[in-house]
Design an enzyme around this catalytic site. Structure first.
Site, mmCIF file in Angstrom:
data_model
loop_
_atom_site.group_PDB
_atom_site.id
_atom_site.type_symbol
_atom_site.label_atom_id
_atom_site.label_comp_id
_atom_site.label_asym_id
_atom_site.label_seq_id
_atom_site.Cartn_x
_atom_site.Cartn_y
_atom_site.Cartn_z
ATOM 1 N N HIS A 183 -10.273 -5.311 -3.215
ATOM 2 C CA HIS A 183 -8.920 -5.550 -2.708
ATOM 3 C C HIS A 183 -8.992 -5.956 -1.252
ATOM 4 O O HIS A 183 -9.868 -5.507 -0.503
ATOM 5 C CB HIS A 183 -8.030 -4.312 -2.879
ATOM 6 C CG HIS A 183 -8.659 -3.030 -2.411
ATOM 7 N ND1 HIS A 183 -9.629 -2.387 -3.136
ATOM 8 C CD2 HIS A 183 -8.463 -2.305 -1.292
ATOM 9 C CE1 HIS A 183 -10.011 -1.296 -2.491
ATOM 10 N NE2 HIS A 183 -9.328 -1.227 -1.361
ATOM 11 N N GLN A 208 -14.422 2.271 1.388
ATOM 12 C CA GLN A 208 -13.758 1.860 0.140
ATOM 13 C C GLN A 208 -13.497 3.087 -0.727
ATOM 14 O O GLN A 208 -14.419 3.846 -1.040
ATOM 15 C CB GLN A 208 -14.628 0.856 -0.619
ATOM 16 C CG GLN A 208 -13.963 0.337 -1.892
ATOM 17 C CD GLN A 208 -14.758 -0.778 -2.574
ATOM 18 O OE1 GLN A 208 -15.864 -1.119 -2.133
ATOM 19 N NE2 GLN A 208 -14.202 -1.327 -3.629
ATOM 20 N N SER A 209 -12.231 3.277 -1.125
ATOM 21 C CA SER A 209 -11.878 4.453 -1.932
ATOM 22 C C SER A 209 -11.467 4.093 -3.354
ATOM 23 O O SER A 209 -11.419 4.966 -4.214
ATOM 24 C CB SER A 209 -10.755 5.244 -1.251
ATOM 25 O OG SER A 209 -9.588 4.452 -1.143
ATOM 26 N N VAL A 210 -11.155 2.831 -3.603
ATOM 27 C CA VAL A 210 -10.814 2.383 -4.956
ATOM 28 C C VAL A 210 -11.832 1.311 -5.353
ATOM 29 O O VAL A 210 -11.965 0.290 -4.663
ATOM 30 C CB VAL A 210 -9.379 1.820 -5.031
ATOM 31 C CG1 VAL A 210 -9.073 1.316 -6.444
ATOM 32 C CG2 VAL A 210 -8.350 2.869 -4.612
ATOM 33 N N HIS A 266 -6.924 -5.940 2.224
ATOM 34 C CA HIS A 266 -5.784 -5.371 2.962
ATOM 35 C C HIS A 266 -5.210 -6.450 3.882
ATOM 36 O O HIS A 266 -5.968 -7.116 4.600
ATOM 37 C CB HIS A 266 -6.226 -4.216 3.860
ATOM 38 C CG HIS A 266 -6.791 -3.015 3.152
ATOM 39 N ND1 HIS A 266 -6.071 -1.861 2.977
ATOM 40 C CD2 HIS A 266 -7.999 -2.790 2.594
ATOM 41 C CE1 HIS A 266 -6.828 -0.957 2.353
ATOM 42 N NE2 HIS A 266 -8.005 -1.497 2.111
ATOM 43 N N ASN A 310 -12.760 -3.327 2.764
ATOM 44 C CA ASN A 310 -13.699 -2.216 2.858
ATOM 45 C C ASN A 310 -14.666 -2.322 1.682
ATOM 46 O O ASN A 310 -14.247 -2.567 0.555
ATOM 47 C CB ASN A 310 -12.947 -0.886 2.816
ATOM 48 C CG ASN A 310 -12.033 -0.700 4.018
ATOM 49 O OD1 ASN A 310 -12.350 -1.125 5.119
ATOM 50 N ND2 ASN A 310 -10.885 -0.072 3.803
ATOM 51 N N ASP A 337 0.846 -1.195 0.000
ATOM 52 C CA ASP A 337 0.000 0.000 0.000
ATOM 53 C C ASP A 337 0.885 1.249 0.000
ATOM 54 O O ASP A 337 1.909 1.307 0.675
ATOM 55 C CB ASP A 337 -0.908 -0.010 1.239
ATOM 56 C CG ASP A 337 -2.058 0.952 1.110
ATOM 57 O OD1 ASP A 337 -3.211 0.494 1.023
ATOM 58 O OD2 ASP A 337 -1.817 2.182 1.101
HETATM 59 P P1 AMP Z 1 -9.700 1.303 0.350
HETATM 60 O O1 AMP Z 1 -9.781 2.618 1.075
HETATM 61 O O2 AMP Z 1 -10.113 0.112 1.141
HETATM 62 O O3 AMP Z 1 -10.410 1.383 -1.002
HETATM 63 O O4 AMP Z 1 -8.173 1.066 0.054
HETATM 64 C C1 AMP Z 1 -7.500 1.639 -1.010
HETATM 65 C C2 AMP Z 1 -6.044 1.603 -0.673
HETATM 66 O O5 AMP Z 1 -5.308 1.833 -1.835
HETATM 67 C C3 AMP Z 1 -5.623 2.681 0.343
HETATM 68 O O6 AMP Z 1 -5.085 2.047 1.516
HETATM 69 C C4 AMP Z 1 -4.586 3.481 -0.411
HETATM 70 O O7 AMP Z 1 -3.533 3.921 0.395
HETATM 71 C C5 AMP Z 1 -4.126 2.499 -1.477
HETATM 72 N N1 AMP Z 1 -3.564 3.089 -2.673
HETATM 73 C C6 AMP Z 1 -4.046 4.148 -3.379
HETATM 74 N N2 AMP Z 1 -3.263 4.392 -4.442
HETATM 75 C C7 AMP Z 1 -2.276 3.455 -4.434
HETATM 76 C C8 AMP Z 1 -1.157 3.176 -5.268
HETATM 77 N N3 AMP Z 1 -0.881 3.904 -6.362
HETATM 78 N N4 AMP Z 1 -0.344 2.152 -4.930
HETATM 79 C C9 AMP Z 1 -0.608 1.399 -3.828
HETATM 80 N N5 AMP Z 1 -1.646 1.616 -2.999
HETATM 81 C C10 AMP Z 1 -2.465 2.625 -3.282
#
Ligand code: AMP
Length: 110
Positions: A96, A90-92, A98, A83, A29
């Site tokens: 995924h 969840q932000s992406v 963790h 998430n 991460d």
């Molecule tokens: P979530 O908030 O559960 O969607 O987790 C998304 C995760 O992706 C967060 O912990 C971010 O820090 C991580 N993240 C975002 N951009 C990148 C990247 N370019 N490389 C690795 N991790 C990332």
């Protein structure tokens, strides 16, 4: 539009890849919340845990999460987090898992 994680899987965006197989990849991460913080990501762009997820994929991701924990030497234990959706943090929008470890983790999360 490909997701950020699809772009990492395609090699368009660099990442610290530590594991890959035919189903998923794992990379560190970018903003680690623990000494070990790895994301296990399916190659197939499943949006979230509540998307079109089959048992084989779900099981594989969890088995790989444990493989990562062993590889990272997390003998004291570790935490696996998924998430899901806005309330889940969840932000992406690409499923995924963790894998967090290397320190004692508080409970409950915020
Ligand atoms: P979530 O908030 O559960 O969607 O987790 C998304 C995760 O992706 C967060 O912990 C971010 O820090 C991580 N993240 C975002 N951009 C990148 C990247 N370019 N490389 C690795 N991790 C990332």
């Amino acid at each position: 539009m490909p997701t950020l994680f699809e772009r990492i899987i395609n090699g368009e965006i660099p990442a610290d890849l530590i594991y890959e197989d035919e189903v998923c990849v794992a990379f560190r991460d970018i903003a680690p919340q623990a000494p070990t913080h790895v994301l296990v990501v399916p190659r197939r762009p499943v949006q979230a845990l509540d998307d079109d997820l089959d048992a084989a994929l779900a099981g594989h991701l969890l088995m790989v999460a444990n493989k990562i924990a062993v590889q990272e030497g997390l003998t004291g234990g570790y935490r696996v987090v998924i998430n899901c959706g806005p309330d889940g943090g969840q932000s992406v929008d690409h499923l995924h898992v963790h894998v967090l470890g290397g320190r004692s983790l508080a409970w409950p999360p915020g």
